[in-house]
Design a protein around this motif. Structure first.
Motif, short mmCIF file in Angstrom:
data_model
loop_
_atom_site.label_atom_id
_atom_site.label_comp_id
_atom_site.label_asym_id
_atom_site.label_seq_id
_atom_site.Cartn_x
_atom_site.Cartn_y
_atom_site.Cartn_z
N PHE A 95 -24.93 -45.57 40.53
CA PHE A 95 -24.21 -44.59 41.36
C PHE A 95 -23.05 -44.07 40.52
CE2 PHE A 95 -26.39 -47.47 44.09
CZ PHE A 95 -26.75 -46.76 45.23
N GLU A 96 -23.08 -42.78 40.18
CA GLU A 96 -22.12 -42.21 39.24
C GLU A 96 -21.74 -40.79 39.63
OE1 GLU A 96 -20.26 -42.14 36.65
OE2 GLU A 96 -20.49 -44.05 35.61
N GLY A 105 -27.31 -43.84 32.84
CA GLY A 105 -28.36 -44.27 33.74
C GLY A 105 -29.74 -43.90 33.22
N ARG A 106 -29.85 -42.72 32.66
CA ARG A 106 -31.13 -42.28 32.11
C ARG A 106 -31.49 -43.08 30.86
NH1 ARG A 106 -31.45 -36.03 30.88
NH2 ARG A 106 -29.73 -36.61 29.51
N PHE A 109 -33.22 -46.06 39.59
CA PHE A 109 -32.82 -44.89 40.37
C PHE A 109 -31.40 -44.54 39.96
CE2 PHE A 109 -32.19 -42.59 44.53
CZ PHE A 109 -33.31 -41.78 44.44
N VAL A 110 -31.11 -43.24 39.84
CA VAL A 110 -29.77 -42.79 39.48
C VAL A 110 -29.28 -41.80 40.53
CG1 VAL A 110 -28.35 -41.67 37.72
CG2 VAL A 110 -30.29 -43.08 37.01
N VAL A 111 -28.19 -42.17 41.18
CA VAL A 111 -27.61 -41.34 42.23
C VAL A 111 -26.39 -40.62 41.68
CG1 VAL A 111 -26.56 -41.31 44.53
CG2 VAL A 111 -28.41 -42.93 44.02
N HIS A 119 -28.36 -33.95 33.72
CA HIS A 119 -27.97 -35.08 32.89
C HIS A 119 -28.63 -36.39 33.32
CE1 HIS A 119 -24.70 -33.43 30.26
NE2 HIS A 119 -24.82 -32.44 31.11
N GLY A 120 -29.48 -36.34 34.36
CA GLY A 120 -30.25 -37.54 34.66
C GLY A 120 -30.30 -38.04 36.08
#
Length: 248
Positions: free
Chosen positions: A198-199, A208-209, A215-217, A231-232
């Motif tokens: 979470f960013e 995160g990528r 999963f990237v939130v 950016h991912g």
């Protein structure tokens, strides 16, 4: 398939950035960076200096990065190279560490004067994650992370903290490298594919990528949803409470 927390089923842990995701301190950091860089640029270039942009420059060059990396990144964007100096350089020194220390002095003053508030929607989400049995960590570039968590009253919600102090002790490169997030996942006993990041920072999306997390939130507080996706981010929300409805 998603859970009631808006996350894919394999996710067993949540890795939260601090400033801008959990606490309303990103604007404080941006203001401190602006004051710091503008003072330096005014000394260097005189009255006609081009000031630091607390939105565009902050997002692109310093947000989410370790302090010294942020100094180097922004100065490089202006074609400026300074001596590295030492960790304990005084704030008035025109070195990478001196400028970083000036920024830290200012941000601590501002936090002391203004206090620290957590985002209510983020607090609700972390409580829901805990109630659902998900592991929880804070991953921040800030060396002041622990103090901020305590000031915001949310320190007890997290099992693991990987911050600027821990990263320095372990020689972990900061965001956009994934190492600090990977360290948090290891301490929680989960694989990267089982953890959600979470960013709100573009550097955090890249981390995160790069770490191949499950999963990237992206948390969009400043109207940069498209950039977060580029950016991912797998999904972008304006507030973590949006995820509690069961869709991502």
């Amino acid at each position: 398939m998603t859970t009631t927390l808006g996350l894919p089923e394999p996710v067993r842990a949540c890795l939260f950035d601090l400033d801008g995701v959990l606490t309303q301190t990103a604007t404080v950091h941006a203001a401190a960076w602006k004051e710091t860089f503008d003072a330096f640029l005014a000394r260097r270039d005189g009255p006609g200096f081009r000031p630091f942009d607390a939105v565009a420059d902050y997002d692109e060059y310093v947000d989410g990065r370790p302090r010294a990396d942020g100094v180097r990144s922004f100065l490089a964007s202006r074609g400026i190279t300074l001596p590295e100096g030492d960790d304990d350089d005084p704030p008035e020194s025109d070195t990478v560490h001196g400028i970083g220390n000036r920024k830290n002095t200012l941000v601590l003053q501002k936090i002391k004067e203004m206090g620290v508030d957590a985002y209510p929607g983020s607090v609700r989400y972390v409580h829901a994650a805990r109630d659902a049995g998900l592991r929880r960590a804070v991953v921040s570039s800030s060396a002041n992370c622990h103090d901020v968590l305590i000031a915001a009253g949310i320190d007890d919600l997290f099992e693991v903290r990987i911050d600027g102090v821990v990263a320095a002790e372990r020689h972990l490169p900061g965001k956009p490298h994934p190492d600090t997030f990977l360290a948090a996942a290891r301490e929680l006993g989960v694989a990267a594919s089982e953890a959600a990041v979470f960013e709100d920072a573009l550097a955090g999306m890249e981390a995160g990528r790069a770490g191949n997390f499950g999963f990237v939130v992206g948390v969009d507080r400043v109207g940069q949803a498209d950039a977060l996706r580029r950016h991912g981010a797998d999904t972008v929300v304006q507030d973590l409470a949006e995820l509690l409805g069961g869709t991502a």
